[in-house]
Motif scaffolding. Structure first.
Motif, PDB file in Angstrom:
ATOM      1  N   UNK A 153       0.783  -1.230   0.000  1.00 27.14           N
ATOM      2  CA  UNK A 153       0.000   0.000   0.000  1.00 27.14           C
ATOM      3  C   UNK A 153       0.820   1.288   0.000  1.00 27.14           C
ATOM      4  N   UNK A 154       1.959   1.292   0.638  1.00 28.71           N
ATOM      5  CA  UNK A 154       2.690   2.546   0.819  1.00 28.71           C
ATOM      6  C   UNK A 154       4.038   2.593   0.107  1.00 28.71           C
ATOM      7  N   UNK A 155       4.721   1.474   0.033  1.00 30.11           N
ATOM      8  CA  UNK A 155       6.057   1.458  -0.574  1.00 30.11           C
ATOM      9  C   UNK A 155       6.067   1.915  -2.035  1.00 30.11           C
ATOM     10  N   UNK A 156       4.994   1.718  -2.791  1.00 32.04           N
ATOM     11  CA  UNK A 156       5.054   2.225  -4.168  1.00 32.04           C
ATOM     12  C   UNK A 156       5.271   3.750  -4.243  1.00 32.04           C
ATOM     13  N   UNK A 157       4.899   4.472  -3.213  1.00 31.45           N
ATOM     14  CA  UNK A 157       5.023   5.937  -3.242  1.00 31.45           C
ATOM     15  C   UNK A 157       6.069   6.488  -2.274  1.00 31.45           C
ATOM     16  N   UNK A 158       6.270   5.809  -1.141  1.00 33.72           N
ATOM     17  CA  UNK A 158       7.132   6.340  -0.089  1.00 33.72           C
ATOM     18  C   UNK A 158       8.400   5.512   0.072  1.00 33.72           C
ATOM     19  N   UNK A 164      11.635   1.764  -1.937  1.00 28.07           N
ATOM     20  CA  UNK A 164      10.300   2.268  -2.209  1.00 28.07           C
ATOM     21  C   UNK A 164      10.308   3.338  -3.271  1.00 28.07           C
ATOM     22  N   UNK A 165       9.139   3.914  -3.482  1.00 25.76           N
ATOM     23  CA  UNK A 165       8.968   4.910  -4.529  1.00 25.76           C
ATOM     24  C   UNK A 165       9.380   6.304  -4.082  1.00 25.76           C
ATOM     25  N   UNK A 166       9.333   7.217  -5.031  1.00 27.01           N
ATOM     26  CA  UNK A 166       9.764   8.587  -4.757  1.00 27.01           C
ATOM     27  C   UNK A 166       8.647   9.600  -4.979  1.00 27.01           C
ATOM     28  N   UNK A 167       7.401   9.139  -5.142  1.00 26.49           N
ATOM     29  CA  UNK A 167       6.298  10.071  -5.369  1.00 26.49           C
ATOM     30  C   UNK A 167       5.878  10.789  -4.090  1.00 26.49           C
ATOM     31  N   UNK A 168       5.905  10.079  -2.974  1.00 27.54           N
ATOM     32  CA  UNK A 168       5.520  10.658  -1.689  1.00 27.54           C
ATOM     33  C   UNK A 168       6.745  11.025  -0.883  1.00 27.54           C
ATOM     34  N   UNK A 169       6.533  11.621   0.289  1.00 30.78           N
ATOM     35  CA  UNK A 169       7.657  12.029   1.128  1.00 30.78           C
ATOM     36  C   UNK A 169       8.511  10.847   1.602  1.00 30.78           C
ATOM     37  N   UNK A 171      10.216   8.734   4.287  1.00 31.54           N
ATOM     38  CA  UNK A 171       9.726   8.494   5.645  1.00 31.54           C
ATOM     39  C   UNK A 171      10.771   7.878   6.579  1.00 31.54           C
ATOM     40  N   UNK A 172      11.990   7.735   6.130  1.00 26.36           N
ATOM     41  CA  UNK A 172      13.018   7.114   6.968  1.00 26.36           C
ATOM     42  C   UNK A 172      13.174   7.846   8.285  1.00 26.36           C
ATOM     43  N   UNK A 173      13.200   9.149   8.272  1.00 27.26           N
ATOM     44  CA  UNK A 173      13.397   9.916   9.499  1.00 27.26           C
ATOM     45  C   UNK A 173      12.129  10.170  10.276  1.00 27.26           C
ATOM     46  N   UNK A 174      10.999   9.675   9.797  1.00 25.45           N
ATOM     47  CA  UNK A 174       9.722   9.914  10.471  1.00 25.45           C
ATOM     48  C   UNK A 174       9.693   9.218  11.827  1.00 25.45           C
ATOM     49  N   UNK A 175       8.858   9.695  12.673  1.00 27.29           N
ATOM     50  CA  UNK A 175       8.771   9.175  14.037  1.00 27.29           C
ATOM     51  C   UNK A 175       7.882   7.941  14.053  1.00 27.29           C
TER      52      UNK A 175
END
Length: 183
Positions: A153-158, A164-169, A171-175
């Motif tokens: 669901x999320x890896x295609x964009x994030x 993963x993909x590069x369309x979304x932000x 998220x490696x540094x996300x909490x």
């Protein structure tokens, strides 16, 4: 190199960053790097440097203080006490209050900057999900199922940890351990 030092759990590396915080050219990056693992004592130490720091270092100190839930109240105290002018707070740091703060802290921040935060309906939705996904329930969660859902669901964009993909932000540094941040 300074960013990498911020991820190292080593007293010498951190002390080097502390010395660099007041450097007019590299202070911003040094301060931001310290924010990666900012203890309450370190947060207070950064705030004490703010008044005499070069302008670029001041922006790094603000960013560092906004990176962690634990340092947001200290940052807000400094803004309320006018130790740090509210005009020195960038939009991304204001957004951190909406992403990381509890309702009380967010409401305090909104008295200074009413444009931040979420609507009452959004706040209610977040509170509802927090009641559903409490820490006990999350502790029983199936991590392999979560990874499968992420991949589908999320890896295609994030991107997460370089995959993963590069369309979304990114998220490696996300909490990842802060439910409110994700909600």
């Amino acid at each position: 190199a300074l960013e990498a030092l911020g991820r190292v759990d080593n007293a010498s590396a951190r002390e080097f960053l502390w010395k660099m915080v007041v450097d007019p050219n590299l202070g911003r990056i040094a301060a931001e790097s310290l924010g990666t693992n900012l203890s309450p004592n370190d947060a207070n130490r950064l705030l004490a440097l703010y008044a005499d720091a070069p302008a670029s270092s001041k922006s790094g100190i603000v960013v560092a203080m906004g990176k962690r839930r634990e340092s947001l109240p200290l940052l807000l105290d400094a803004i309320e006490q006018k130790t740090i002018p509210s005009s020195d707070i960038d939009a991304a740091t204001w957004r951190q209050f909406a992403l990381l703060a509890d309702t009380e802290l967010l409401n305090r921040a909104k008295t200074i900057n009413p444009a931040i935060g979420v609507t009452a309906d959004q706040e209610q939705t977040i509170n509802d999900w927090e009641r559903i996904y409490h820490s006990e329930r999350l502790a029983r969660a199936d991590a392999s199922n979560g990874r499968l859902r992420w991949n589908n669901l999320r890896a295609p964009c994030h991107k997460l940890f370089g995959e993963g993909g590069a369309n979304g932000p990114e998220l490696t540094g996300a909490q990842r351990n802060n439910l409110r941040y994700w909600l």
